[in-house]
Each structure stands twice: as structure tokens, then as C-alpha cells.
Design a protein around this motif. Structure first.
Motif, short mmCIF file in Angstrom:
data_model
loop_
_atom_site.label_atom_id
_atom_site.label_comp_id
_atom_site.label_asym_id
_atom_site.label_seq_id
_atom_site.Cartn_x
_atom_site.Cartn_y
_atom_site.Cartn_z
N MET A 1 34.05 38.43 25.83
CA MET A 1 35.15 39.26 26.31
C MET A 1 36.32 38.42 26.83
O MET A 1 37.22 38.95 27.47
N GLN A 2 36.34 37.15 26.54
CA GLN A 2 37.34 36.26 27.12
C GLN A 2 38.77 36.66 26.75
O GLN A 2 39.67 36.59 27.58
N ALA A 3 38.99 37.14 25.54
CA ALA A 3 40.34 37.49 25.11
C ALA A 3 40.85 38.75 25.79
O ALA A 3 42.06 38.92 25.98
N GLN A 4 39.95 39.66 26.17
CA GLN A 4 40.36 40.94 26.75
C GLN A 4 40.41 40.93 28.28
O GLN A 4 40.96 41.85 28.89
N VAL A 5 39.83 39.93 28.91
CA VAL A 5 39.73 39.93 30.37
C VAL A 5 41.09 40.01 31.06
O VAL A 5 41.26 40.80 31.99
N PRO A 6 42.13 39.23 30.68
CA PRO A 6 43.42 39.36 31.37
C PRO A 6 43.99 40.78 31.33
O PRO A 6 44.50 41.28 32.34
N ALA A 7 43.93 41.43 30.17
CA ALA A 7 44.45 42.79 30.06
C ALA A 7 43.64 43.75 30.92
O ALA A 7 44.21 44.63 31.60
N TYR A 8 42.33 43.62 30.92
CA TYR A 8 41.50 44.50 31.74
C TYR A 8 41.71 44.24 33.23
O TYR A 8 41.63 45.17 34.03
N PHE A 9 42.01 42.99 33.60
CA PHE A 9 42.32 42.71 35.00
C PHE A 9 43.61 43.41 35.41
O PHE A 9 43.74 43.89 36.55
N HIS A 10 44.59 43.45 34.52
CA HIS A 10 45.83 44.18 34.83
C HIS A 10 45.55 45.67 35.02
O HIS A 10 46.13 46.31 35.91
N LEU A 11 44.67 46.23 34.19
CA LEU A 11 44.30 47.64 34.36
C LEU A 11 43.58 47.85 35.69
O LEU A 11 43.86 48.82 36.41
N MET A 12 42.69 46.95 36.03
CA MET A 12 41.97 47.06 37.30
C MET A 12 42.93 46.95 38.48
O MET A 12 42.78 47.66 39.49
N ARG A 13 43.91 46.07 38.38
CA ARG A 13 44.89 45.94 39.46
C ARG A 13 45.71 47.21 39.62
O ARG A 13 45.96 47.67 40.74
N ALA A 14 46.12 47.81 38.50
CA ALA A 14 46.88 49.06 38.57
C ALA A 14 46.05 50.16 39.22
O ALA A 14 46.55 50.94 40.05
N LEU A 15 44.78 50.25 38.86
CA LEU A 15 43.91 51.27 39.45
C LEU A 15 43.69 51.02 40.94
O LEU A 15 43.66 51.96 41.74
N ALA A 16 43.52 49.76 41.31
CA ALA A 16 43.31 49.44 42.73
C ALA A 16 44.55 49.73 43.57
O ALA A 16 44.44 50.18 44.71
N LEU A 17 45.74 49.48 43.01
CA LEU A 17 46.98 49.72 43.76
C LEU A 17 47.31 51.19 43.87
O LEU A 17 47.73 51.68 44.93
N VAL A 18 47.16 51.93 42.78
CA VAL A 18 47.63 53.32 42.73
C VAL A 18 46.54 54.31 43.13
O VAL A 18 46.80 55.25 43.88
N ALA A 19 45.32 54.09 42.64
CA ALA A 19 44.26 55.07 42.85
C ALA A 19 43.24 54.64 43.88
O ALA A 19 42.20 55.30 44.02
N ASP A 20 43.48 53.54 44.61
CA ASP A 20 42.51 53.02 45.59
C ASP A 20 41.14 52.84 44.96
O ASP A 20 40.10 53.18 45.54
N ALA A 21 41.12 52.35 43.73
CA ALA A 21 39.87 52.19 43.00
C ALA A 21 39.09 51.00 43.51
O ALA A 21 39.65 50.04 44.05
N GLU A 22 37.78 51.07 43.34
CA GLU A 22 36.90 49.92 43.56
C GLU A 22 36.69 49.25 42.21
O GLU A 22 36.26 49.90 41.25
N VAL A 23 37.00 47.97 42.12
CA VAL A 23 36.93 47.26 40.84
C VAL A 23 36.01 46.06 40.97
O VAL A 23 35.99 45.37 42.00
N PHE A 24 35.24 45.82 39.91
CA PHE A 24 34.25 44.75 39.92
C PHE A 24 34.29 44.03 38.58
O PHE A 24 34.60 44.62 37.54
#
Length: 409
Positions: free
Chosen positions: A243-266
Motif C-alpha cells: 500500500m506504499q503508493a496509496q498511503v500519502p493520499a489516504y493520510f490526506h483523507l484521514m487528516r480531512a476526516l480528523a479535522l472536519v468530522a472529529d474522526a478517530e484515525v489509525f
């Protein structure tokens, strides 16, 4: 519950579990927009027990009287009933054995069950069986959720470019777009209530308190409405070598969810790492860099089942209760398929919806032949490709449906 009577004519549903049959038919009706409730299902089961049908006509009227409440729903009910009994049934109400097949490597794999072609829209995408789609209910609010209909002009040219081919600047644009795309979030109805002139319930305590001003005559009825609160969100991202190629994009999605939706990300590979506090940094590049450095086992092996169980057993496991859980992984796992199936079963029971993002799913002719992916698939509400801007847009659209949907149980 007995499926037959001594001396009765040949029954229409010999040996079929009436409860499973009634629930399956109710699910089909809910998919078409008929709001079948638990009371209607119970009435239908009792009707089948009292008078087991010996013809399609008797079954039709038992189902229609029990499950249909409005005249406008009759036409839809007739269409669903005809689709089930006019030809081959679109569902099997009897308990089914777990199918197994041999993989190319010689191991056992859970064989995916294909959905009926009659039920699948032409643009439905992947032809795999996941859980029945949730139906409209009263659990979630009617508030609108704004998802951009189109991608911004500055990234439209890279909308269909795989993540591994994007440079740092284009990845930064992805992060900014994701933050705006999840600017709103689905809500759910809480147990708390607030005074509202348009409320459907009357607060007896507030009404009686107000009546003290009018000689204990309740002239003013105090109405209240339920207070909506954001639905919890939990996202798990696979950071293994595949999953090395997709990790940066998924981290951006996790950051957006954490900032906007108060999501828990792991993030997880062989162990589980919580990134919620790291990814909420105000600078996106700094947040992504710190998250990458914090995951000590990144770009190694994968243990999906172990990490899902670890999440549910930790003190953060409560965050998944009633939440929209998003898993980003290609499904390659060193744990056994049985362990992943057990972990996903437990996760699905606790969550509101489970959405699996698979970056390999967009490949032409792709099917979940990996044993662990096939084992997890029946416990997912949606499985979507997520390897480009456009595919992530669809993921956000599916997540946003949580404002209108309620799980069928």
C-alpha cells in the motif's frame, strides 16, 4: 414454528425458515422504498405460522396485508413480489453454507457470492455481494450534506491518474480538496431534545410547568424535537509494503476526516498506531510527515485481523460504536481468513456502516480472489475502489449517505 400442517395441501415454502424468509422479503421491499417495519415483519411471520400458504395467491395476500401500509406502496410491492416468484428467486431465505474454493496457491479461500444481475444497476460498479444497502429511516437527520458535484478545475486533469503517479504538489491539492469535500457530515438523532415550535412531541414536564401561569390549565403545549449530533467516524489505513503508493493520499483523507468530522484515525501494518492527534496539525505537509514518522512498522507486513481486534479491545473501541468505519487496504493479510471474518463480524455489529476502500479494485476484471478479502467482503456494506481523485469522490459520496440511511437488522 412449524412450516407445515398434517393433512394440508402441498405447501409453497416447504422446509423454509419463515422468519428468514420474511426478513429477506422485507429487505427487498426496503430497497425499493417501501418502509417495512419490525411490526409488519412480525405480523407476516405469524400469518405464515397460522396459515401456511399453499399457493402464490395466498402468500401474496398474507405478505401484502402484513407488510404494506399505504395504497401508494402496492404497485412497488407487486413488482417486488413478481420479481421474486415470477422467475428464479433473487434471494435464498434458507441458511446457506459458507462456500470454499481452492486458491492458486493451494490454500482455502472463501468464494465470493455474486449478486443477482437483475438487482444490480448498470452503473453499480463491482459485482460483488456485500451487506444489503441501508434504507431510509428515522435514525438520521434530514440535514443536507454538500458533496462537490465536480472536482475543482485545478485537479480535473489528474482526476483519473493513479496516486503513485502524482507529485507532491498534486497530492497537496488533493488534501485541500478533501478538506472542502467533507465540510459537512452526516448526523444522527440523539436522545436529547430541545424546545421547538415545529417539534412532533409534547414535553409533559415543560407543559405542566408553563400551566402554573394559567391556573394549571395547559393552554400552551410545549413541543420538543430531537437534537442531531455528528455521526462518529473511524478510519483504518493499511501502511504495508503493498500500500506504499496509496498511503500519502489516504493520510490526506484521514487528516480531512480528523479535522472536519472529529474522526478517530489509525494506521496499521503489524501493529495499530493512533494518528488522530498527529494529523490534526494545522500544516498538512507537517502532519503527513509526522504521521509517516510515527508509524514505526510502515511498509512491512500486514495483520488486518489482529489490528481490528486490537482496536475493538482497546479503550478507543467505543469510538466505533454507531460509527461509519472506513478501512483502506488491498486485503493482503498474513492472518487467516477465519480470523479476519471473526474480527469483521465483531466490527460490523458495533459499527453503523463499514466501507472498505481497495485500491486494486479499479483494475479491469478484478475480483476478490484473495482469501482474506473474500472473507471480509460479506461483512462490508460497501466495497469501493480508491486509487484516484475520482474514486475518492465516490467514497465521500457513499459516506455522506449516512445522513439518510439506517442499517437493516
Amino acid at each position: 414454528m412449524s412450516p407445515s400442517r398434517p393433512g394440508s395441501a402441498a405447501l409453497l415454502l416447504p422446509g423454509v425458515d419463515h422468519a428468514a424468509f420474511a426478513v429477506a422479503l422485507a429487505v427487498r421491499l426496503r430497497r425499493r422504498g417501501v418502509p417495512v417495519g419490525l411490526t409488519g415483519i412480525e405480523d407476516f411471520i405469524r400469518a405464515l405460522a397460522v396459515s401456511p400458504p399453499d399457493s402464490p395467491s395466498r402468500l401474496y395476500w398474507a405478505a401484502r396485508v402484513s407488510l404494506v401500509r399505504r395504497r401508494s406502496e402496492i404497485e412497488t410491492f407487486d413488482a417486488v413480489f413478481a420479481s421474486v416468484f415470477g422467475g428464479a428467486p433473487a434471494f435464498d431465505p434458507r441458511p446457506r453454507q459458507t462456500a470454499r474454493t481452492e486458491t492458486a496457491g493451494g490454500g482455502d479461500a472463501f468464494a465470493p457470492v455474486r449478486a443477482s444481475s437483475a438487482d444490480r444497476p448498470h452503473d453499480a460498479g463491482l459485482p460483488w455481494t456485500t451487506l444489503p444497502p441501508a434504507v431510509a429511516g428515522t435514525d438520521d437527520s434530514e440535514a443536507a450534506f454538500a458533496v462537490p458535484a465536480r472536482l475543482p478545475s485545478d485537479i480535473i486533469g489528474a482526476a483519473d491518474v493513479p496516486f503513485e503517479q502524482l507529485d507532491a504538489q498534486e497530492m497537496g491539492l488533493l488534501g485541500k480538496w478533501l478538506e472542502s469535500a467533507v465540510a459537512g457530515w452526516p448526523t444522527r438523532r440523539s436522545r436529547r431534545r430541545a424546545v421547538s415550535p415545529h417539534g412532533q412531541r409534547i414535553s409533559m414536564r415543560a407543559t405542566m410547568s408553563r400551566s402554573r401561569r394559567t391556573g394549571w390549565e395547559p393552554l400552551d403545549l410545549i413541543r420538543v424535537r430531537a437534537i442531531d449530533k455528528p455521526r462518529p467516524v473511524v478510519m483504518l489505513c493499511d501502511v504495508s509494503q503493498s500500500m506504499q503508493a496509496q498511503v500519502p493520499a489516504y493520510f490526506h483523507l484521514m487528516r480531512a476526516l480528523a479535522l472536519v468530522a472529529d474522526a478517530e484515525v489509525f494506521a496499521f501494518a503489524t501493529t495499530l498506531t493512533r494518528l488522530t492527534t498527529v494529523l490534526t496539525h494545522k500544516s498538512a505537509p507537517v502532519a503527513i510527515e509526522q504521521a509517516t514518522q510515527k508509524v514505526s512498522d510502515r511498509f512491512g507486513g500486514t495483520r488486518i485481523a489482529t489490528n481490528v481486534q486490537a482496536l475493538l479491545s482497546s479503550h478507543h473501541g467505543g469510538a466505533a460504536r454507531g460509527a461509519i468505519v472506513i478501512i483502506g487496504s488491498d486485503g493482503w493479510d498474513s492472518d487467516s481468513p477465519q480470523a479476519l471474518a471473526a474480527a469483521m463480524t465483531r466490527l460490523h455489529r458495533r459499527a453503523h456502516r463499514v466501507i472498505w476502500m481497495n485500491p486494486r479494485a479499479s483494475a479491469p476484471g478484478f475480483e476478490p480472489r484473495v482469501a482474506t478479502m473474500a472473507a471480509a467482503l460479506p461483512h462490508c456494506d460497501e466495497m469501493l475502489p480508491a486509487d484516484t481523485f475520482r474514486s475518492l469522490q465516490r467514497v465521500i459520496t457513499e459516506v455522506s449517505r449516512g445522513r439518510q440511511l439506517q442499517r437493516v437488522t
